[in-house]
Scaffold this active site. Structure first.
Site, PDB file in Angstrom:
ATOM      1  N   SER A 147      39.709  91.426  24.553  1.00  0.00           N
ATOM      2  CA  SER A 147      39.471  90.954  23.447  1.00  0.00           C
ATOM      3  C   SER A 147      39.310  91.801  22.123  1.00  0.00           C
ATOM      4  O   SER A 147      39.183  91.363  20.925  1.00  0.00           O
ATOM      5  CB  SER A 147      38.221  90.064  23.620  1.00  0.00           C
ATOM      6  OG  SER A 147      38.519  89.047  24.250  1.00  0.00           O
ATOM      7  N   LYS A 152      31.677  89.911  14.652  1.00  0.00           N
ATOM      8  CA  LYS A 152      32.141  88.556  15.360  1.00  0.00           C
ATOM      9  C   LYS A 152      31.309  87.666  15.633  1.00  0.00           C
ATOM     10  O   LYS A 152      29.990  88.026  15.557  1.00  0.00           O
ATOM     11  CB  LYS A 152      32.675  89.272  16.609  1.00  0.00           C
ATOM     12  CG  LYS A 152      33.602  88.239  17.324  1.00  0.00           C
ATOM     13  CD  LYS A 152      33.975  88.931  18.765  1.00  0.00           C
ATOM     14  CE  LYS A 152      34.748  87.780  19.838  1.00  0.00           C
ATOM     15  NZ  LYS A 152      35.187  88.574  21.128  1.00  0.00           N
ATOM     16  N   SER A 196      40.065  87.729  21.674  1.00  0.00           N
ATOM     17  CA  SER A 196      39.237  87.105  20.966  1.00  0.00           C
ATOM     18  C   SER A 196      38.946  87.531  19.619  1.00  0.00           C
ATOM     19  O   SER A 196      38.075  86.607  18.740  1.00  0.00           O
ATOM     20  CB  SER A 196      38.241  86.344  21.937  1.00  0.00           C
ATOM     21  OG  SER A 196      37.114  87.303  22.219  1.00  0.00           O
TER      22      SER A 196
END
Length: 400
Positions: free
Chosen positions: A134, A36, A110
């Site tokens: 997330s 990420k 996210s």
């Protein structure tokens, strides 16, 4: 790379090839892992999913360094809500991440690109972060596995902060065995995992989380609960607790001011690089007084104590990952919990409790015909019991 999923922000095939030529031996030898884009991983800049801001790290984040030392290949950086401050996988500057099972739908966020890349089979596993859901929401919506580790148990060096009281790094993977292997490496837990038979496993279903879901989610969750009971687990339906509602009511009192401090520390006065909704949240967080923040922390501490006590009386708490399945981008509202709710409000409603408790939480995907994701369940264990949670899940997965 599947471009139409918008999963990767940066990937360098030449770098991947170089890594594959010089892999150290280790438990993850040859495993391909995406990262990420709030986590430092050389040779990439860390952009936080933001156009107009980046930093060039001098070293890998500690979690990435542990993966490389275990023989993993780092495939690139993945899409995220800006600075991980979102739960839907939308990013106005970069476009939304697309669901690998239906590109007309969102991934959740996210850790959006990480979930999409795993769900599409582009990588074996990925690193994400979880502040308010997330990891767990995109895992459920993309049909992959994830674990939110105990808060503070995974090194955060080299990871952009959002709300430090709740932030944690965790893995997503194509299957439970791979997930467990990656968790062991980033948690520096080398002892072999021993699957635990589900006979007598105590599972408490928080009914307030099941009530109000869409019919499809409710049916999938109830089928999973029935499978647990069929495998020998002792299932209890908790109809009295209001943990989820209390957690949602007080979550912003901690997250908003902490996120404002984090993003101001990163950006200074450069709030112009943020999407309007995130900029508004930063400004709103700055309006919280120290007294209000302290009161919210007290509420979190009190709720954490109650839930930890409940976990002392059972093995696992069960809550759906989300009250609905994946939705299209820019969906204004969804009909859950007795009325229209914004997508953000609906998704946070099931996830923020365990962020506040800080306990380990496994996101178990529930799939429909053809492997399409329908829902996911969260199985939460006591803080610090990450290993036991994975051993319980490995035993359950072999039994149901």
């Amino acid at each position: 790379m599947t471009a139409d999923l918008n999963a990767f922000i940066a990937a360098d095939p030449a770098d991947v090839a170089r890594q594959q030529e010089n892999l150290p031996p280790g438990p993850l030898h040859g495993l391909v892992v995406a990262v990420k884009d709030i986590i430092d991983a050389l040779p990439y800049a860390t952009t936080g999913g933001v156009l107009g801001w980046s930093r060039r790290p001098e070293a890998d984040a500690e979690v990435v360094a542990r993966l490389r030392a275990a023989g993993a290949v780092i495939a690139g950086k993945t899409h995220t809500n800006q600075f991980a401050y979102g739960i839907d996988g939308e990013n106005p500057a970069l476009g939304p991440a697309r669901n690998p099972h239906d590109p007309t739908l969102l991934t959740g966020g996210s850790s959006s690109g990480s979930a999409a890349a795993v769900g599409a089979g582009l990588v074996d596993a990925a690193l994400g972060t979880d502040t308010s859901g997330s990891l767990r929401v995109p895992a459920a919506w993309c049909g992959v596995w994830a674990i939110r580790p105990t808060t503070g148990s995974i090194p955060s060096a080299g990871v952009l902060p959002l709300a430090p009281s709740f932030d944690v790094v965790g893995p997503l993977a194509r299957d439970l065995d791979t997930l467990a292997a990656v968790w062991q490496v980033i948690a520096a837990d080398a002892a072999p995992l021993a699957p635990r038979a589900p006979d007598g496993l105590r599972v408490r279903v928080l009914e307030e989380g099941v009530t109000g879901c869409t019919p499809e989610v409710t049916a999938a969750v109830e089928a999973f609960i029935a499978a647990l009971a069929g495998a020998g687990a002792q299932v209890e339906r908790d109809t009295a607790s209001t943990y989820l509602a209390r957690a949602q009511a007080q979550h912003g009192g901690v997250q908003l001011p902490e996120a404002s401090r984090s993003l101001r520390g990163i950006l200074g006065d450069r709030l112009d690089v943020l999407a309007p909704d995130i900029r508004d949240r930063v400004l709103a967080g700055e309006q919280h007084t120290d007294a209000e923040y302290a009161a919210a922390l007290e509420g979190v501490t009190a709720l954490r104590g109650e839930v930890v006590a409940a976990l002392g009386e059972t093995d696992l708490l069960l809550v759906p990952c989300a009250p609905m399945g994946p939705v299209p981008p820019s969906t204004p509202a969804v009909d859950v919990d007795g009325g229209p709710r914004t997508v953000r409000e609906a998704l946070l409603s099931r996830s923020v409790l365990f962020s506040q408790v800080g306990c380990p939480v496994l996101a178990w995907p529930l799939l429909g015909p053809g492997g399409a994701p329908v829902a996911g369940v969260q199985l939460a264990g006591a803080p610090g019991a990450d290993r036991r949670l994975l051993e319980q899940a490995l035993g359950l997965a072999r039994a149901i």
